[in-house]
Design an enzyme around this catalytic site. Structure first.
Site, mmCIF file in Angstrom:
data_model
loop_
_atom_site.group_PDB
_atom_site.id
_atom_site.type_symbol
_atom_site.label_atom_id
_atom_site.label_comp_id
_atom_site.label_asym_id
_atom_site.label_seq_id
_atom_site.Cartn_x
_atom_site.Cartn_y
_atom_site.Cartn_z
ATOM 1 N N CYS A 69 0.788 -1.250 0.198
ATOM 2 C CA CYS A 69 0.044 -0.170 0.233
ATOM 3 C C CYS A 69 1.043 1.785 -0.044
ATOM 4 C CB CYS A 69 -0.816 -0.097 1.639
ATOM 5 S SG CYS A 69 -2.396 1.421 1.035
ATOM 6 N N CYS A 103 -4.822 6.314 0.332
ATOM 7 C CA CYS A 103 -3.439 5.196 -0.424
ATOM 8 C C CYS A 103 -3.397 4.626 -1.696
ATOM 9 C CB CYS A 103 -4.646 3.915 0.238
ATOM 10 S SG CYS A 103 -4.996 3.490 2.074
ATOM 11 N N LYS A 153 -12.045 -4.926 2.450
ATOM 12 C CA LYS A 153 -11.353 -4.227 3.227
ATOM 13 C C LYS A 153 -12.736 -2.491 3.508
ATOM 14 C CE LYS A 153 -8.032 -1.441 4.980
ATOM 15 N NZ LYS A 153 -6.227 -0.800 4.384
ATOM 16 N N ARG A 202 -10.872 8.033 3.450
ATOM 17 C CA ARG A 202 -10.753 6.533 2.390
ATOM 18 C C ARG A 202 -11.986 6.091 2.017
ATOM 19 N NH1 ARG A 202 -5.177 6.226 4.458
ATOM 20 N NH2 ARG A 202 -4.593 5.530 6.547
ATOM 21 N N GLU A 211 -16.811 -7.764 -5.013
ATOM 22 C CA GLU A 211 -15.018 -7.747 -4.813
ATOM 23 C C GLU A 211 -14.430 -8.869 -5.045
ATOM 24 O OE1 GLU A 211 -13.512 -4.993 -4.374
ATOM 25 O OE2 GLU A 211 -14.366 -3.732 -3.889
ATOM 26 N N LYS A 249 -11.633 -8.026 7.152
ATOM 27 C CA LYS A 249 -11.121 -6.541 7.328
ATOM 28 C C LYS A 249 -11.717 -5.992 7.412
ATOM 29 C CE LYS A 249 -7.079 -3.648 7.747
ATOM 30 N NZ LYS A 249 -6.222 -3.397 6.935
ATOM 31 N N SER A 295 -5.993 -2.783 14.649
ATOM 32 C CA SER A 295 -6.212 -2.548 16.183
ATOM 33 C C SER A 295 -6.978 -2.588 16.934
ATOM 34 C CB SER A 295 -5.133 -0.869 15.647
ATOM 35 O OG SER A 295 -5.620 -0.583 14.551
HETATM 36 C C1 PBG Z 1 -3.164 0.527 4.824
HETATM 37 C C2 PBG Z 1 -3.730 -0.744 5.708
HETATM 38 C C3 PBG Z 1 -4.470 -0.013 7.401
HETATM 39 C C4 PBG Z 1 -4.131 -1.952 8.010
HETATM 40 C C5 PBG Z 1 -4.419 -2.169 7.375
HETATM 41 N N1 PBG Z 1 -3.272 -1.989 6.190
HETATM 42 C C6 PBG Z 1 -4.667 1.121 7.897
HETATM 43 C C7 PBG Z 1 -6.350 1.961 6.190
HETATM 44 O O1 PBG Z 1 -6.268 1.436 5.731
HETATM 45 O O2 PBG Z 1 -6.388 2.684 6.646
HETATM 46 C C8 PBG Z 1 -5.213 -2.031 8.737
HETATM 47 C C9 PBG Z 1 -4.665 -2.069 10.180
HETATM 48 C C10 PBG Z 1 -4.967 -1.911 11.627
HETATM 49 O O3 PBG Z 1 -5.947 -1.130 11.902
HETATM 50 O O4 PBG Z 1 -4.609 -3.216 12.374
HETATM 51 N N2 PBG Z 1 -4.024 0.476 4.004
#
Ligand code: PBG
Length: 327
Positions: free
Chosen positions: A121, A131, A196, A218, A234, A249, A276
């Site tokens: 990314c 991104c 995602k 985003r 998707e 995710k 996270s």
């Molecule tokens: C970046 C990305 C993100 C995460 C994984 N790759 C953040 C986002 O899209 O803002 C999130 C992972 C997490 O929160 O543990 N494209």
């Protein structure tokens, strides 16, 4: 007096041995992928405040960290580079001696058989935090795909086994597959972040990876949390474009999506990312004594696997592997 019950389900629950015998979902160390944040300045290494128990590492620290992960029985890592130099087009993402290529080599030296997956990314590499490449205040889809292909080749050349594109651009999997094949990296696989969502649960990650968007958000590329039919579209598109494995995710708020994607594509390995925010919620409550950490973590991971995930990306990966070995 009412009749006694004909079936007594409590017979299944009478003892720990009996519960073990009829358990339908079992966790094992080999279910997990450990995410790792790698920085290029030692000042940036160390604990992440919003993710208690998770740290950012320099390349030189990585050997010991990865050795311990492999030792725990966790088969794979997912690498995130957090570079100190950023620009509008994320040029530091394609340096052959950049942060992720160095990290890949360090992982390989520390653990020969480890599955090394790299996040592909641009958001950690761009000064605006989006991104992709920006044109007229919008992320330019096709210019971004070109760059994502270059990043994937850069990682594969450094020894990544799999690349995991997370930018949610249309056509990104096809662009990456053809870039990899043109560069003779046909053995590198693609684990696509196919589904995602534009989720608030990424909050702590954006501190960890220093990738918060500097304007807007985003939602013009990541999915609306309200949609599930779109998730199936998707997933299908990414498979048609050449994805080898799929990802949903976040995980816990999207168990129905995991189930639907797995049911639609039972022959494709499915990953779920316990992100996270999911980590930090449980960790924060556990630190206050409001939740039993071990039980809450195992319950959340069991639920994700029960929903249909074949593998789980989780910040607790090696810790849970340790618990499972003790028990
Ligand atoms: C970046 C990305 C993100 C995460 C994984 N790759 C953040 C986002 O899209 O803002 C999130 C992972 C997490 O929160 O543990 N494209």
């Amino acid at each position: 007096m009412s009749n006694p019950p004909a079936r007594r389900m409590r017979r299944f629950r009478a003892t720990e041995s009996m519960r073990n015998l009829v358990r339908e979902t079992r966790l094992s160390a080999s279910d997990f992928i450990q995410p790792l944040f790698v920085v290029d300045r030692s000042d940036d290494a160390g604990p992440i405040e919003s993710m208690p128990g998770v740290a950012r590492h320099t390349v030189s620290q990585l050997g010991d960290v990865v050795g311990a992960i492999a030792e725990s029985g966790v088969p794979a890592v997912l690498l995130f580079g957090v570079p100190s130099n950023k620009d509008a087009t994320g040029r530091s993402a394609i340096e052959p001696v950049g942060i992720v290529p160095q990290a890949i080599r360090a992982c390989r030296n520390a653990a020969k058989d480890l599955v090394i997956i790299s996040d592909v990314c641009m958001c950690s590499y761009t000064d605006h935090g989006h991104c992709g490449v920006i044109r007229e205040d919008r992320v330019d889809n096709d210019a971004t795909n070109q760059r994502l292909g270059e990043i994937a080749v850069c990682h594969a050349n450094a020894g990544a086994d799999w690349v995991a594109p997370s930018a949610m651009m249309d056509g990104m999997v096809a662009a990456i597959r053809s870039a990899l094949d043109d560069a003779k990296c046909e053995d590198a696989g693609i684990l696509s972040y196919a589904v995602k969502y534009a989720s608030s649960f990424y909050g702590p990650f954006r501190d960890a990876a220093d990738c918060a968007p500097q304007f807007s958000d985003r939602r013009t590329y990541q999915m609306d949390p309200a949609n599930v039919g779109e998730a199936l579209a998707e997933a299908k598109l990414d498979l048609d474009e050449g994805a080898d494995m799929l990802m949903v995710k976040p995980a816990m708020a999207y168990l129905d999506v995991i189930h639907r994607v797995k049911t639609a594509h039972p022959d494709v390995p499915l990953a779920a990312y316990q992100v996270s925010g999911e980590y930090s919620m449980i960790q924060a409550a556990a630190l206050r004594g409001w939740l039993d950490e071990k039980r809450a973590v195992l319950e959340s991971l069991t639920a994700i696997k029960r929903a249909g995930a074949d593998m789980i990306i989780t910040y607790w990966a090696s810790k849970v592997a340790g618990w499972l070995r003790e028990s």
